[in-house]
Design an enzyme around this catalytic site. Structure first.
Site, PDB file in Angstrom:
ATOM      1  N   TYR A  62      -2.658 -10.636   4.466  1.00  0.00           N
ATOM      2  CA  TYR A  62      -2.557  -9.247   4.936  1.00  0.00           C
ATOM      3  C   TYR A  62      -3.948  -8.760   5.285  1.00  0.00           C
ATOM      4  CZ  TYR A  62      -1.462  -4.193   4.794  1.00  0.00           C
ATOM      5  OH  TYR A  62      -1.324  -2.865   5.085  1.00  0.00           O
ATOM      6  N   TYR A  92     -13.319  -3.408  -0.775  1.00  0.00           N
ATOM      7  CA  TYR A  92     -14.484  -2.762  -1.393  1.00  0.00           C
ATOM      8  C   TYR A  92     -15.705  -3.669  -1.484  1.00  0.00           C
ATOM      9  CZ  TYR A  92     -17.371   0.072  -4.481  1.00  0.00           C
ATOM     10  OH  TYR A  92     -18.405   0.796  -5.012  1.00  0.00           O
ATOM     11  N   ARG A 114      -8.502  -0.167   5.857  1.00  0.00           N
ATOM     12  CA  ARG A 114      -8.425   0.168   4.438  1.00  0.00           C
ATOM     13  C   ARG A 114      -9.382  -0.654   3.575  1.00  0.00           C
ATOM     14  NH1 ARG A 114      -4.308   3.251   2.405  1.00  0.00           N
ATOM     15  NH2 ARG A 114      -2.622   3.836   3.819  1.00  0.00           N
ATOM     16  N   ILE A 130       6.213  -5.263   9.351  1.00  0.00           N
ATOM     17  CA  ILE A 130       6.399  -4.691   8.011  1.00  0.00           C
ATOM     18  C   ILE A 130       6.066  -3.226   8.160  1.00  0.00           C
ATOM     19  CG2 ILE A 130       5.596  -4.650   5.623  1.00  0.00           C
ATOM     20  CD1 ILE A 130       5.205  -7.662   5.799  1.00  0.00           C
ATOM     21  N   THR A 179       0.821  -1.215   0.000  1.00  0.00           N
ATOM     22  CA  THR A 179       0.000   0.000   0.000  1.00  0.00           C
ATOM     23  C   THR A 179       0.852   1.261   0.000  1.00  0.00           C
ATOM     24  OG1 THR A 179      -1.629  -1.222   1.298  1.00  0.00           O
ATOM     25  CG2 THR A 179      -1.897   1.162   1.172  1.00  0.00           C
ATOM     26  N   THR A 180       1.957   1.228   0.758  1.00  0.00           N
ATOM     27  CA  THR A 180       2.822   2.400   0.895  1.00  0.00           C
ATOM     28  C   THR A 180       3.459   2.796  -0.426  1.00  0.00           C
ATOM     29  OG1 THR A 180       3.234   1.745   3.182  1.00  0.00           O
ATOM     30  CG2 THR A 180       4.774   3.317   2.224  1.00  0.00           C
ATOM     31  N   LYS A 189       0.421 -10.705   7.891  1.00  0.00           N
ATOM     32  CA  LYS A 189       0.691  -9.326   8.292  1.00  0.00           C
ATOM     33  C   LYS A 189      -0.623  -8.810   8.864  1.00  0.00           C
ATOM     34  CE  LYS A 189       1.788  -4.701   6.517  1.00  0.00           C
ATOM     35  NZ  LYS A 189       1.980  -3.866   5.296  1.00  0.00           N
TER      36      LYS A 189
END
Length: 297
Positions: free
Chosen positions: A138, A112, A143, A210, A49-50, A167
């Site tokens: 993850y 979503y 999010r 992470i 994402t980062t 994660k």
């Protein structure tokens, strides 16, 4: 599956540097990789994402993975992100992104469309079957809009081969503890996806972080987690208290807005993002500059 023991400690969720025209800045990318490697991180995480991955085109993703593998030159293990809300598209991504020489695949829960727990199980079962490398689940409900419960994570851990661990960024200590207590063995890794939760999870028996902040503060993050791994929690807590104000600040206007501002203040990158992400406000940049100076970051 034989777990990759290298995926422990501090992984860094790499940002993607852009130049003033908005193109990927590979010179700056190399500086970021060298900066975090010299700072002591244990592995690299690409296309998370980062990295602003929703704004990266398919060919850019492939080129970034190739570049990181070449520039890293085997110094650190590499984890590549590939996730989405269409299971078959994730499978296609796995085949296209180039996982040769990669230690693991990081795959976020579908976002979503908010699948059920059974949908999450079947999604990851399919991804794990298709991945040529071990898969890191993850979970980041803030999010994605859906929380993968501890029960579903443990069902996957016990029933689906080729899963390396999770994660976990649920933000709930109880859920993390439930996974730690119920995992099939310590070979199923439980890794914090939240910088602020890294030390508490390590104290409970977790397997590292992470980290977003490790882009800018790799030595401090690595020093904290190394101290925790050695059982020196007093030393780790001292480092955490030094880090904490900056950790809060870098997320104040979204990710990677804050950490890119910090890297720009260090002269590693130019402070460019792709819309809808924008540069940090002047107030945040000033705050980060002060906190970094006051805390030796």
């Amino acid at each position: 599956m034989t777990p990759n023991k290298d995926i422990r400690g501090v992984g860094v969720a790499l940002i993607t540097p852009f130049d003033d025209r908005g193109a990927v800045d590979y010179d700056a990318f190399g500086r970021v990789v060298d900066h975090v490697t010299q700072g002591g991180v244990d592995y690299l995480v690409v296309l998370g994402t980062t990295s602003e991955v929703p704004t990266l085109r398919a060919e850019e993703k492939r080129d970034i993975v190739v570049f990181i593998k070449e520039h890293n030159a085997g110094r650190l293990p590499v984890v590549v992100g590939c996730g989405g809300y269409d299971t078959e598209e994730v499978v296609r991504c796995i085949g296209a992104v180039g996982l040769d020489g990669v230690s693991a695949l990081l795959s976020v829960t579908p976002y979503y469309n908010k699948p059920s727990q059974e949908g999450l199980y079947q999604h990851y079962k399919r991804v794990a079957e298709e991945s040529p490398v071990p898969v890191l689940l993850y979970n980041v409900p803030s999010r994605t809009g859906v929380n993968m419960t501890a029960e579903t994570t443990l069902r996957l851990a016990h029933e689906v081969p080729n899963l390396l661990g999770i994660k976990e960024a649920c933000g709930t200590v109880g859920q993390m503890m439930q996974i730690l207590c119920g995992r099939p063995s310590s070979d199923f890794l439980v890794i914090s996806g939240d910088d602020v939760m890294a030390l508490p999870l390590a104290a409970m028996g977790g397997d590292g972080i992470i980290s977003v902040a490790a882009n800018a503060f790799p030595s401090a993050m690595s020093g904290m987690m190394d101290a925790a791994a050695a059982g020196n929690y007093a030393e780790a807590a001292v480092i955490f208290r030094r880090l904490y104000p900056a950790l809060e600040a870098i997320f104040a206007e979204g990710n990677p807005t804050g950490v890119k501002a910090a890297l720009a203040l260090k002269g590693v990158i130019s402070n460019n993002l792709r819309l809808p992400m924008v540069r940090a406000s002047r107030q945040l940049r000033d705050l980060l500059e002060r906190l970094m100076a006051e805390n030796g970051l």
